[in-house]
Design a protein around this motif. Structure first.
Motif, short mmCIF file in Angstrom:
data_model
loop_
_atom_site.label_atom_id
_atom_site.label_comp_id
_atom_site.label_asym_id
_atom_site.label_seq_id
_atom_site.Cartn_x
_atom_site.Cartn_y
_atom_site.Cartn_z
N ALA A 1 0.84 -1.30 -0.13
CA ALA A 1 0.01 -0.13 0.07
C ALA A 1 0.99 1.26 0.13
CB ALA A 1 -0.86 -0.02 1.18
N ASP A 2 0.76 1.89 -1.07
CA ASP A 2 1.57 3.34 -1.26
C ASP A 2 0.59 4.11 -2.25
OD1 ASP A 2 3.79 5.14 -2.14
OD2 ASP A 2 4.86 4.14 -0.55
N GLU B 1 -2.39 -4.75 -4.45
CA GLU B 1 -1.79 -3.51 -4.48
C GLU B 1 -3.07 -2.28 -4.05
OE1 GLU B 1 0.66 -2.04 -7.33
OE2 GLU B 1 1.56 -4.01 -7.88
N ALA B 2 -2.52 -1.45 -3.11
CA ALA B 2 -3.50 -0.52 -2.78
C ALA B 2 -2.61 1.10 -2.91
CB ALA B 2 -3.86 -0.43 -1.25
N GLY B 3 -3.57 1.87 -3.26
CA GLY B 3 -2.86 3.40 -3.21
C GLY B 3 -3.41 4.44 -1.98
N ASP B 4 -4.32 3.60 -0.93
CA ASP B 4 -4.37 4.22 0.17
C ASP B 4 -4.81 3.50 1.24
OD1 ASP B 4 -7.30 4.06 0.25
OD2 ASP B 4 -7.58 5.48 -1.25
N ARG C 1 -7.56 2.95 2.97
CA ARG C 1 -8.68 2.58 2.92
C ARG C 1 -9.19 1.19 2.08
NH1 ARG C 1 -11.22 6.67 1.40
NH2 ARG C 1 -11.51 7.47 3.49
N GLN C 2 -8.26 1.32 0.85
CA GLN C 2 -8.39 0.32 -0.05
C GLN C 2 -7.49 -0.85 0.36
OE1 GLN C 2 -6.54 1.31 -3.91
NE2 GLN C 2 -7.45 -0.13 -4.92
N ALA C 3 -6.14 -0.46 1.28
CA ALA C 3 -5.59 -1.46 1.92
C ALA C 3 -6.63 -2.55 2.59
CB ALA C 3 -4.38 -1.12 2.42
N VAL C 4 -7.24 -1.90 3.55
CA VAL C 4 -7.96 -2.47 4.56
C VAL C 4 -9.13 -3.34 3.55
CG1 VAL C 4 -9.65 -2.55 6.45
CG2 VAL C 4 -7.80 -0.81 6.28
N GLU C 5 -9.74 -2.81 2.66
CA GLU C 5 -10.82 -3.45 1.85
C GLU C 5 -9.91 -4.96 1.29
OE1 GLU C 5 -12.31 -0.65 -0.89
OE2 GLU C 5 -13.32 0.35 0.72
N LEU C 6 -8.59 -4.63 0.92
CA LEU C 6 -8.16 -5.77 0.10
C LEU C 6 -7.81 -6.76 1.05
CD1 LEU C 6 -5.98 -3.54 -2.43
CD2 LEU C 6 -7.96 -5.32 -3.13
N THR C 7 -7.36 -6.49 2.05
CA THR C 7 -7.01 -7.56 3.32
C THR C 7 -8.19 -8.29 3.55
OG1 THR C 7 -5.47 -5.82 4.12
CG2 THR C 7 -5.79 -7.87 5.43
N LEU C 8 -9.22 -7.73 3.36
CA LEU C 8 -10.77 -8.57 3.72
C LEU C 8 -10.81 -9.66 2.39
CD1 LEU C 8 -12.81 -5.83 5.24
CD2 LEU C 8 -11.65 -7.56 6.46
N LYS C 9 -10.41 -9.00 1.22
CA LYS C 9 -10.89 -10.04 0.17
C LYS C 9 -9.62 -11.11 -0.25
CE LYS C 9 -13.11 -6.28 -2.48
NZ LYS C 9 -13.34 -5.31 -3.63
N HIS C 10 -8.54 -10.87 0.29
CA HIS C 10 -7.59 -11.60 -0.01
C HIS C 10 -7.06 -12.32 1.29
CE1 HIS C 10 -7.21 -10.47 -4.10
NE2 HIS C 10 -7.31 -9.19 -3.77
N THR C 11 -6.27 -13.34 1.17
CA THR C 11 -5.47 -13.87 2.38
C THR C 11 -4.00 -13.25 2.19
OG1 THR C 11 -6.35 -16.20 2.18
CG2 THR C 11 -4.41 -16.13 3.40
N ILE C 12 -3.68 -12.58 3.20
CA ILE C 12 -2.50 -11.77 3.32
C ILE C 12 -1.68 -12.07 4.35
CG2 ILE C 12 -1.45 -9.50 3.17
CD1 ILE C 12 -3.05 -9.90 0.81
N ASP C 13 -0.33 -12.52 4.27
CA ASP C 13 0.54 -12.73 5.20
C ASP C 13 1.39 -11.60 5.69
OD1 ASP C 13 0.35 -15.86 5.19
OD2 ASP C 13 1.37 -15.63 3.01
N PRO D 1 -2.90 9.51 1.20
CA PRO D 1 -4.49 10.24 1.23
C PRO D 1 -5.45 9.26 1.28
CG PRO D 1 -3.44 10.46 -0.98
CD PRO D 1 -2.35 9.72 -0.08
N GLY D 2 -6.59 9.59 1.80
CA GLY D 2 -7.76 8.74 1.45
C GLY D 2 -7.58 7.53 2.70
#
Length: 213
Positions: free
Chosen positions: A7-8, A32-35, A37-49, A58-59
């Motif tokens: 996330a960057d 990959e996330a640009g902010d 909020r998106q990082a949190v959403e993607l963590t819920l959608k994917h299995t992240i280590d 921003p955002g």
């Protein structure tokens, strides 16, 4: 396979990190996330280590995202010099550690591997300095002392040395324990303190006054 989220808000920074990490056959960047909020959403959608989060975006910044993601993945903050206070707050909400954005490629890969194993990405001495400088609040003492009441005498001894910035090997040498025994004690200490990693446990040790005894 170690699954990573980056996330960057800078596209080129994300691309560079992805390129470095995917040179390792056991690491894959799954999102990959640009902010934040998106990082949190993607963590819920994917299995992240391991989640690599820029501190300031921003955002929805990396600090808010770290607090939500730390329960699901190991969080490593991406930072630049002069951001100690941000790093300290990230550690308190559950981040495993931090990396400077100009970290050499092999060090970045090694750090992600360590984070995936739950090891802190922060020199113990730096952890101690950050805690003492930014994170000790008098009001936190009673709660911290309540938590350590649940520990055995041996566990308190281990926690004290964690708070003083010693590695598992150094703790073992001081307490005449095998390194594996130290790891086992820490694995039992963390849930008793309601901590997700040893950095948070070190903060509790300082708040409870263990490191002053």
């Amino acid at each position: 396979m170690i699954r990573v989220l980056i996330a960057d808000d800078e596209t080129l920074m994300r691309a560079g990190i992805r390129l470095i990490l995917e040179n390792d056959p056991e690491i894959t960047v799954v999102a990959e996330a640009g902010d934040g909020r998106q990082a949190v959403e993607l963590t819920l959608k994917h299995t992240i280590d391991v989640a690599l989060l820029d501190i300031r975006m921003p955002g929805g910044d990396g600090l808010k995202a770290a607090e939500q993601i730390a329960a699901r993945a190991h969080v490593v903050m991406l930072t630049t010099f002069g951001e100690d206070s941000y790093v300290a707050q990230a550690l308190k909400v559950g981040a495993t550690g931090f990396l400077l954005k100009d970290t050499p490629p092999q060090e970045l890969i090694n750090a992600v591997r360590k984070a995936a194993r739950g090891e802190p990405i922060l020199a113990p001495q730096i952890t101690k300095r950050l805690i003492e400088k930014h994170l000790i609040a008098p009001d936190d003492g009673p709660e911290a002392r309540r938590k350590i009441d649940a520990l055995t005498e041996t566990e308190r001894g281990v926690l004290k040395l964690v708070g003083e910035g010693l590695s598992n090997t150094e703790i073992g040498e001081q307490l005449f324990m095998a390194t594996g025994t130290v790891k086992a004690h820490i694995s039992r200490i963390l849930p008793k303190l309601e901590c997700s990693n040893r950095v948070q446990a070190a903060i509790v040790a300082h708040e409870a006054g263990l490191t002053r005894s």
